[in-house]
Enzyme design. Structure first.
Site, PDB file in Angstrom:
ATOM      1  N   GLU A  11      54.793  53.572  39.777  1.00  0.00           N
ATOM      2  CA  GLU A  11      54.772  54.702  39.205  1.00  0.00           C
ATOM      3  C   GLU A  11      53.633  55.337  39.960  1.00  0.00           C
ATOM      4  O   GLU A  11      52.286  55.003  40.024  1.00  0.00           O
ATOM      5  CB  GLU A  11      53.934  54.131  37.771  1.00  0.00           C
ATOM      6  CG  GLU A  11      54.751  53.360  36.953  1.00  0.00           C
ATOM      7  CD  GLU A  11      54.235  53.529  35.341  1.00  0.00           C
ATOM      8  OE1 GLU A  11      55.051  53.872  34.682  1.00  0.00           O
ATOM      9  OE2 GLU A  11      53.249  53.259  35.012  1.00  0.00           O
ATOM     10  N   SER A  55      56.516  60.281  34.090  1.00  0.00           N
ATOM     11  CA  SER A  55      57.362  61.608  33.590  1.00  0.00           C
ATOM     12  C   SER A  55      58.774  61.663  33.359  1.00  0.00           C
ATOM     13  O   SER A  55      59.657  62.582  33.713  1.00  0.00           O
ATOM     14  CB  SER A  55      56.873  62.690  34.398  1.00  0.00           C
ATOM     15  OG  SER A  55      55.389  62.915  34.230  1.00  0.00           O
ATOM     16  N   GLY A 109      52.415  61.233  33.021  1.00  0.00           N
ATOM     17  CA  GLY A 109      51.912  62.130  32.073  1.00  0.00           C
ATOM     18  C   GLY A 109      51.728  63.511  32.675  1.00  0.00           C
ATOM     19  O   GLY A 109      50.898  64.338  31.816  1.00  0.00           O
ATOM     20  N   HIS A 166      48.958  48.455  35.222  1.00  0.00           N
ATOM     21  CA  HIS A 166      49.069  49.873  35.029  1.00  0.00           C
ATOM     22  C   HIS A 166      47.768  50.563  35.746  1.00  0.00           C
ATOM     23  O   HIS A 166      46.759  50.315  35.502  1.00  0.00           O
ATOM     24  CB  HIS A 166      49.244  50.449  33.619  1.00  0.00           C
ATOM     25  CG  HIS A 166      49.666  51.543  33.221  1.00  0.00           C
ATOM     26  ND1 HIS A 166      48.959  52.702  33.360  1.00  0.00           N
ATOM     27  CD2 HIS A 166      50.673  51.818  32.913  1.00  0.00           C
ATOM     28  CE1 HIS A 166      49.788  53.770  33.204  1.00  0.00           C
ATOM     29  NE2 HIS A 166      50.843  53.239  32.935  1.00  0.00           N
ATOM     30  N   GLY A 226      56.446  56.494  29.247  1.00  0.00           N
ATOM     31  CA  GLY A 226      55.185  56.479  28.507  1.00  0.00           C
ATOM     32  C   GLY A 226      55.608  57.676  27.412  1.00  0.00           C
ATOM     33  O   GLY A 226      56.191  57.181  26.221  1.00  0.00           O
ATOM     34  N   GLY A 227      55.233  58.781  27.469  1.00  0.00           N
ATOM     35  CA  GLY A 227      55.176  59.740  26.411  1.00  0.00           C
ATOM     36  C   GLY A 227      56.503  59.612  25.733  1.00  0.00           C
ATOM     37  O   GLY A 227      56.634  59.878  24.525  1.00  0.00           O
ATOM     38  N   GLU A 257      46.269  53.222  34.567  1.00  0.00           N
ATOM     39  CA  GLU A 257      45.152  53.370  33.787  1.00  0.00           C
ATOM     40  C   GLU A 257      44.255  52.340  33.722  1.00  0.00           C
ATOM     41  O   GLU A 257      43.199  52.452  33.043  1.00  0.00           O
ATOM     42  CB  GLU A 257      45.758  54.013  32.330  1.00  0.00           C
ATOM     43  CG  GLU A 257      46.267  55.191  32.366  1.00  0.00           C
ATOM     44  CD  GLU A 257      47.515  55.667  31.507  1.00  0.00           C
ATOM     45  OE1 GLU A 257      47.793  54.712  30.407  1.00  0.00           O
ATOM     46  OE2 GLU A 257      48.357  56.558  31.771  1.00  0.00           O
ATOM     47  N   ASN A 275      55.982  52.322  27.094  1.00  0.00           N
ATOM     48  CA  ASN A 275      54.709  51.976  27.058  1.00  0.00           C
ATOM     49  C   ASN A 275      54.197  52.917  26.263  1.00  0.00           C
ATOM     50  O   ASN A 275      53.772  54.106  26.419  1.00  0.00           O
ATOM     51  CB  ASN A 275      54.168  52.056  28.577  1.00  0.00           C
ATOM     52  CG  ASN A 275      52.683  51.851  28.512  1.00  0.00           C
ATOM     53  OD1 ASN A 275      52.017  51.342  27.690  1.00  0.00           O
ATOM     54  ND2 ASN A 275      52.130  52.381  29.753  1.00  0.00           N
ATOM     55  N   TRP A 276      53.817  52.543  24.934  1.00  0.00           N
ATOM     56  CA  TRP A 276      53.105  53.200  23.883  1.00  0.00           C
ATOM     57  C   TRP A 276      51.719  53.425  24.223  1.00  0.00           C
ATOM     58  O   TRP A 276      50.975  54.340  23.351  1.00  0.00           O
ATOM     59  CB  TRP A 276      53.253  52.578  22.550  1.00  0.00           C
ATOM     60  CG  TRP A 276      54.624  52.484  22.025  1.00  0.00           C
ATOM     61  CD1 TRP A 276      55.636  52.753  22.598  1.00  0.00           C
ATOM     62  CD2 TRP A 276      55.055  52.169  20.594  1.00  0.00           C
ATOM     63  NE1 TRP A 276      56.831  52.556  21.719  1.00  0.00           N
ATOM     64  CE2 TRP A 276      56.238  52.184  20.423  1.00  0.00           C
ATOM     65  CE3 TRP A 276      54.221  51.905  19.548  1.00  0.00           C
ATOM     66  CZ2 TRP A 276      56.830  51.850  19.307  1.00  0.00           C
ATOM     67  CZ3 TRP A 276      54.676  51.672  18.226  1.00  0.00           C
ATOM     68  CH2 TRP A 276      56.171  51.707  18.279  1.00  0.00           C
ATOM     69  N   LYS A 277      51.237  52.862  25.109  1.00  0.00           N
ATOM     70  CA  LYS A 277      49.680  53.121  25.428  1.00  0.00           C
ATOM     71  C   LYS A 277      48.861  52.872  24.256  1.00  0.00           C
ATOM     72  O   LYS A 277      49.178  52.110  23.438  1.00  0.00           O
ATOM     73  CB  LYS A 277      49.477  54.146  26.150  1.00  0.00           C
ATOM     74  CG  LYS A 277      50.437  54.526  27.104  1.00  0.00           C
ATOM     75  CD  LYS A 277      50.126  55.746  28.307  1.00  0.00           C
ATOM     76  CE  LYS A 277      51.117  55.898  29.150  1.00  0.00           C
ATOM     77  NZ  LYS A 277      50.543  56.782  30.238  1.00  0.00           N
TER      78      LYS A 277
HETATM   79  C1  PEP Z   1      53.482  55.307  32.004  1.00  0.00           C
HETATM   80  O1  PEP Z   1      52.165  55.419  31.786  1.00  0.00           O
HETATM   81  O2  PEP Z   1      53.846  54.074  32.393  1.00  0.00           O
HETATM   82  C2  PEP Z   1      54.200  56.465  32.168  1.00  0.00           C
HETATM   83  C3  PEP Z   1      55.178  56.304  32.694  1.00  0.00           C
HETATM   84  O3  PEP Z   1      53.852  57.525  31.395  1.00  0.00           O
HETATM   85  P1  PEP Z   1      54.575  59.127  31.296  1.00  0.00           P
HETATM   86  O4  PEP Z   1      56.151  58.557  31.143  1.00  0.00           O
HETATM   87  O5  PEP Z   1      54.113  59.558  29.970  1.00  0.00           O
HETATM   88  O6  PEP Z   1      54.327  59.818  32.704  1.00  0.00           O
END
Ligand code: PEP
Length: 254
Positions: A169, A214, A175, A99, A235-236, A101, A12-14
């Protein structure tokens, strides 16, 4: 990992990525060798502005491409929104929905997420439906009740199990570098599977349930080894090809 479910590692590049960053897709593609492709599915979800370009860059590689949100309706006067049909037209096969967010930042309810999942199914997309508790809910002992309630409210009754993905999640793990214990992940994924089974019967065995929050190369193997964890939503770490590929390799059970 249950039998018959191929692991899926989704990035997920957001709200990250310009055309200048498209080389990332080429790097992921180069590392997605035939051995890995035989046993692990990859999905990349860039911002909508890059969907078509990423789909072109991934063409023929087996890497799937997805959106990050979709409006419930197919078309209309909804300035700034994108429909599931538009995402499919741009080359998407999947779409992330609900999500945290978006649930938090855009006040998305379970009912709205469910409508969006209907829209994804209508457009021929695989919905990746996100659920997860806040820290206060976990500390209050309500994590399982909250998440199974989100499953009841967000997953459409007619969702086809083999074309439905759920991503657990925990909001407090996204994050932050924090992750739940392996025991907590196992308990939650079993509860999600049981909730899906109550809705879908035996077909629930075909739903892939991803863990997200994470996930990094250093913790992926441990998290992905948990029963009922069928892959990861990343994500990241999905913005660094080597890290994303290392997580994909950690999902390989062959
Ligand atoms: C996400 O936003 O879906 C996510 C899992 O982010 P991160 O891996 O950065 O915690």
């Amino acid at each position: 990992m249950g039998t018959g479910r191929r692991p899926l590692v989704a990035g997920n590049w957001k709200m990250n990525g310009l055309r200048a960053h498209l080389a990332l897709v080429g790097e992921v593609r180069a590392g997605y060798d035939p051995g890995l492709a035989r046993s692990v599915d990859l999905l990349v979800c860039p911002p909508a502005t890059l969907l078509h370009a990423v789909a072109e860059a991934a063409r023929g590689s087996g890497i799937a491409v997805g959106g990050q949100d979709a409006h419930p309706l197919a078309a209309g006067a909804f300035t700034g929104d994108l429909s599931a049909e538009m995402l499919a037209d741009a080359g998407a096969s999947h779409v992330i929905l609900g999500h945290s967010e978006r649930r938090e930042g855009h006040a998305e309810t379970d009912a709205l997420v469910r409508e969006k999942a209907f829209a994804a199914i209508r457009a021929g997309l695989v919905p990746v439906i996100c659920v997860g508790e806040t820290l206060a809910e976990r500390e209050g002992g309500r994590a399982i009740a909250v998440v199974t309630g989100q499953i009841r409210g967000s997953v459409p009754d007619d969702a086809r199990p083999d074309r439905t993905v759920v991503a657990y999640e925990p909001v407090w793990a996204i994050g932050t570098g924090r992750t739940p214990t392996v025991a907590d992940v196992a308990e939650m994924h079993a509860a999600i599977r049981a909730e899906l089974a109550a809705r879908m019967g035996g077909g629930a065995e075909d739903v892939r349930i991803l863990y997200g929050g994470s996930v990094k190369p250093g913790n992926a193997r441990e998290l992905l080894a948990v029963e009922n964890v069928d892959g990861a939503l990343v994500g990241g770490a999905s913005l660094v090809a080597a890290d994303f590929l290392a997580i994909a390799r950690a999902a390989d059970r062959s």
